[in-house]
Design a protein around this motif. Structure first.
Motif, PDB file in Angstrom:
ATOM      1  N   ALA A 234     -43.748  -8.368 -34.837  1.00 20.26           N
ATOM      2  CA  ALA A 234     -42.323  -8.094 -34.604  1.00 20.26           C
ATOM      3  C   ALA A 234     -41.782  -8.839 -33.389  1.00 20.26           C
ATOM      4  O   ALA A 234     -40.698  -8.520 -32.896  1.00 20.26           O
ATOM      5  N   ASN A 235     -42.544  -9.826 -32.902  1.00 17.81           N
ATOM      6  CA  ASN A 235     -42.126 -10.653 -31.765  1.00 17.81           C
ATOM      7  C   ASN A 235     -41.915  -9.847 -30.476  1.00 17.81           C
ATOM      8  O   ASN A 235     -41.016 -10.127 -29.686  1.00 17.81           O
ATOM      9  N   GLN A 236     -42.769  -8.850 -30.265  1.00 26.50           N
ATOM     10  CA  GLN A 236     -42.742  -8.056 -29.034  1.00 26.50           C
ATOM     11  C   GLN A 236     -44.058  -8.280 -28.264  1.00 26.50           C
ATOM     12  O   GLN A 236     -44.652  -7.350 -27.726  1.00 26.50           O
ATOM     13  N   THR A 237     -44.462  -9.549 -28.228  1.00 27.45           N
ATOM     14  CA  THR A 237     -45.771  -9.891 -27.676  1.00 27.45           C
ATOM     15  C   THR A 237     -45.885  -9.587 -26.187  1.00 27.45           C
ATOM     16  O   THR A 237     -46.904  -9.050 -25.731  1.00 27.45           O
ATOM     17  N   ARG A 238     -44.859  -9.927 -25.425  1.00 28.40           N
ATOM     18  CA  ARG A 238     -44.943  -9.727 -23.970  1.00 28.40           C
ATOM     19  C   ARG A 238     -45.146  -8.255 -23.626  1.00 28.40           C
ATOM     20  O   ARG A 238     -45.974  -7.919 -22.770  1.00 28.40           O
ATOM     21  N   SER A 239     -44.430  -7.376 -24.302  1.00 25.98           N
ATOM     22  CA  SER A 239     -44.572  -5.947 -24.042  1.00 25.98           C
ATOM     23  C   SER A 239     -45.969  -5.464 -24.433  1.00 25.98           C
ATOM     24  O   SER A 239     -46.554  -4.614 -23.751  1.00 25.98           O
ATOM     25  N   ALA A 240     -46.502  -6.001 -25.538  1.00 30.11           N
ATOM     26  CA  ALA A 240     -47.845  -5.622 -25.974  1.00 30.11           C
ATOM     27  C   ALA A 240     -48.893  -6.048 -24.942  1.00 30.11           C
ATOM     28  O   ALA A 240     -49.837  -5.303 -24.644  1.00 30.11           O
ATOM     29  N   LEU A 241     -48.712  -7.252 -24.390  1.00 30.51           N
ATOM     30  CA  LEU A 241     -49.656  -7.744 -23.381  1.00 30.51           C
ATOM     31  C   LEU A 241     -49.624  -6.883 -22.125  1.00 30.51           C
ATOM     32  O   LEU A 241     -50.669  -6.551 -21.556  1.00 30.51           O
ATOM     33  N   TRP A 242     -48.423  -6.527 -21.690  1.00 32.63           N
ATOM     34  CA  TRP A 242     -48.301  -5.686 -20.498  1.00 32.63           C
ATOM     35  C   TRP A 242     -48.922  -4.310 -20.731  1.00 32.63           C
ATOM     36  O   TRP A 242     -49.573  -3.756 -19.834  1.00 32.63           O
ATOM     37  N   ALA A 243     -48.736  -3.781 -21.925  1.00 34.17           N
ATOM     38  CA  ALA A 243     -49.325  -2.479 -22.246  1.00 34.17           C
ATOM     39  C   ALA A 243     -50.849  -2.551 -22.171  1.00 34.17           C
ATOM     40  O   ALA A 243     -51.511  -1.628 -21.662  1.00 34.17           O
ATOM     41  N   LEU A 244     -51.422  -3.651 -22.680  1.00 30.81           N
ATOM     42  CA  LEU A 244     -52.870  -3.825 -22.628  1.00 30.81           C
ATOM     43  C   LEU A 244     -53.356  -3.968 -21.194  1.00 30.81           C
ATOM     44  O   LEU A 244     -54.372  -3.369 -20.804  1.00 30.81           O
ATOM     45  N   VAL A 245     -52.659  -4.770 -20.388  1.00 28.96           N
ATOM     46  CA  VAL A 245     -53.051  -4.972 -18.989  1.00 28.96           C
ATOM     47  C   VAL A 245     -53.053  -3.645 -18.235  1.00 28.96           C
ATOM     48  O   VAL A 245     -53.997  -3.322 -17.485  1.00 28.96           O
ATOM     49  N   ILE A 246     -52.009  -2.838 -18.443  1.00 29.59           N
ATOM     50  CA  ILE A 246     -51.933  -1.538 -17.769  1.00 29.59           C
ATOM     51  C   ILE A 246     -53.077  -0.642 -18.225  1.00 29.59           C
ATOM     52  O   ILE A 246     -53.704   0.063 -17.424  1.00 29.59           O
ATOM     53  N   GLY A 247     -53.391  -0.682 -19.537  1.00 29.43           N
ATOM     54  CA  GLY A 247     -54.513   0.104 -20.044  1.00 29.43           C
ATOM     55  C   GLY A 247     -55.841  -0.315 -19.436  1.00 29.43           C
ATOM     56  O   GLY A 247     -56.689   0.534 -19.121  1.00 29.43           O
ATOM     57  N   LEU A 248     -56.045  -1.625 -19.262  1.00 26.86           N
ATOM     58  CA  LEU A 248     -57.281  -2.121 -18.636  1.00 26.86           C
ATOM     59  C   LEU A 248     -57.388  -1.661 -17.179  1.00 26.86           C
ATOM     60  O   LEU A 248     -58.477  -1.317 -16.700  1.00 26.86           O
TER      61      LEU A 248
END
Length: 559
Positions: free
Chosen positions: A415-429
């Motif tokens: 859905a072209n929301q890649t940047r938000s997905a990356l930030w969510a992963l970084v915060i989870g890590l």
């Protein structure tokens, strides 16, 4: 013939007549079937594998060594495939929806070239870096771990091209061939692995490390058989693909450089998010031994064995249920990409809602059910173990978060929301790193799973919130249906637990694999019947799976 899919004469209806929901169900069914069969093979092989390795202590050490090799390999594999097949599937589906089939074909050809290069580079890096990875992992011998890790690097030369071919096929919404290739890959791998271990340990009386190295090298054999099958499918479908290419509108012109850039731009986020679970596992691999040495009284060998049980044995079992989230993600990416090309935000919201409901419908009973039958399930595969049982119970609950992460991560990228997905992963890590030490100190080996729950929990909440803000999918409808699923799951859990305990009272021994198999099958089957009946009785299955369920309910005389 459909403009959006490769036709298949065995299908009873043209795929262009199928709604996105039907495509999701059909595609998920194929991918789930292939994935679950593959995961079952990947879990079942361990029974003869460990028996042929030697006594219980030798077998556990061999299993831990095997796991040490596979965790970094999974990360390098994600790097080598550069987010394929999902990235390629997204691109192919996007241009197919615009009737630009020639561009889709060019994307596949260029993707093969990119994957060949990344495969060679990743294989070299993994081979060279093997001693460092081995020295940083829970192990007794760095040389042995290095040999095992290097034996896996050869698979990176083949699997990237196999993945891009899978992505090309998935981009046409035909999941069957991808699922079959996945099963072929696992079957060939397991056959070679078991044959090698039997010959090395039982016939030639060879070393454990050579047997483990041969077992990991089996990934190469599996990849060869899988890519051979996929190339055969592409060859067989060539006339249809040529016809599609001839019908291209050719209104869009993209240069070779633009195709390369498009693939790389799409693939890089897929690699990072697709490596999410592996990144969490790498944190465990690089910190578990050091932390457990400080917070526990376990010996170095016990720490290695505990790591092997949790990261190896337990992960093999929970990946069986997590694979459903992965199967849905693979199916959802081209569907959402197609809707993005048509700028249909309303249908995207419906697609996300359908995905979340279908995910919950399967994953809730699967994960909770596995938690309840953890003791007999673990005993069947690995023998009775209090550590293994407890770890599997915690990991079963964790699988809900991992599966949802796989689904939402791919959905957001489509859905072209890649940047938000990356930030969510970084915060989870970051959350994972922050909670790793205290959780291991508090809960011992199970702390690695608890810190994963915290990390992935934060990540999926951020992803869900972002997608809700973008699409405004019907959150109320999802919550109402998930509540009904939770009620049905609770009923299933009560029945499963009661039957399990009753059977254990009747059995002579809880340590017997045969008894454990009977307990697991009967108790899980009883709970499954309760859940199925409840979902049919409440019409929940009808709403999620469509009209085909109505016929089943009629046959079962459920009003």
């Amino acid at each position: 013939m459909s403009k959006e899919t490769i036709s298949d004469n065995k299908l009873k209806q043209p795929l262009e007549e199928m709604s996105s929901k039907d495509k999701m169900i059909n595609g998920s069914a194929w991918m789930t079937g292939g994935s679950i069969l593959s995961r079952l093979l990947g879990a079942l092989y361990i029974i003869p594998w460990m028996a042929w390795m030697g006594n219980q202590s030798i077998a556990e050490s061999a299993n831990a060594l095997y796991t040490i090799g596979y965790t970094p390999y999974a990360l390098f594999l994600n790097i080598a495939t550069a987010g394929v097949p999902s990235a390629i599937a997204k691109q192919v589906s996007y241009y197919n929806s615009l009737n630009e089939y020639e561009i889709s074909r060019n994307i596949y050809k260029k993707g093969l070239q990119i994957m060949a290069v990344t495969g060679i580079v990743s294989a070299l890096i993994m081979y060279v870096a093997a001693p460092f990875i081995a020295a940083s992992s829970p192990n007794v011998s760095v040389d042995n771990a290095t040999q095992v890790i290097r034996s896996l690097s050869w698979a990176l030369l083949i699997i990237p091209c196999m993945s891009v071919t899978r992505g090309y096929i998935q981009g046409h919404h035909i999941m069957k061939y991808s699922a079959i290739s996945q099963f072929i890959e696992q079957l060939a791998r397991v056959i070679f692995m078991l044959a090698a271990v039997y010959l090395i340990r039982q016939v030639w009386n060879g070393s454990v490390v050579n047997a483990v190295a041969a077992s990991t090298f089996a990934a190469v054999i599996g990849a060869v058989f899988s890519i051979g099958y996929l190339f055969y499918i592409i060859w067989r479908k060539k006339p249809e693909l040529d016809e599609r290419a001839a019908q291209s509108l050719n209104k869009i012109t993209i240069s070779t450089n633009e195709i390369f850039k498009s693939i790389i731009r799409t693939a890089i986020p897929f690699i990072i998010i697709g490596s999410g679970i592996t990144l969490f596992q790498m944190i465990d691999q690089f910190t578990f031994q050091q932390i457990m040495t400080q917070v526990s009284n376990l010996s170095p060998k016990q720490i290695v064995n505990h790591y092997g049980v949790a990261s190896g044995n337990v992960n093999k079992l929970i990946m069986i249920v997590i694979s459903f989230g992965g199967s849905m993600a693979i199916t959802a990416v081209p569907l959402i990409s197609e809707l993005i090309a048509k700028n249909d935000l309303k249908k995207i919201a419906h697609q996300i809602s359908d995905s979340l409901q279908l995910f919950s419908f399967i994953m809730l009973p699967a994960s909770i059910g596995m938690m309840i039958v953890a003791e007999p399930l673990y005993t069947v595969f690995y023998g009775q173990s209090d550590l293994g049982t407890t770890a599997l119970q915690v990991a079963s609950f964790m699988s809900l978060f991992l599966g949802l992460f796989v689904l939402m991560g791919s959905t957001m990228q489509a859905a072209n929301q890649t940047r938000s997905a990356l930030w969510a992963l970084v915060i989870g890590l970051v959350v994972k790193l922050a909670t790793q030490y205290p959780m291991l100190a508090w809960a011992g080996t199970n702390g690695m799973f608890i810190s994963n729950i915290f990390g992935f929990g934060v990540t999926v909440l951020l992803m869900l919130w972002k997608m809700y803000k973008v699409t405004r999918f019907d959150m109320g409808l999802i919550l109402r249906r998930v509540l009904l699923m939770l009620i049905l799951t609770l009923a299933m859990a009560i029945v499963t637990f009661a039957v399990k305990e009753l059977l254990y009272l009747m059995m002579d021994s809880e340590n017997s694999r045969t008894s454990a198999l009977l307990v697991m099958a009967i108790s899980a089957g009883s709970g499954g019947i309760v859940y199925m009946y409840g979902s049919l009785k409440t019409r929940l299955a009808d709403r999620l799976l469509g009209a085909r369920v109505t016929g089943l309910r009629t046959k079962l005389h459920i009003k």
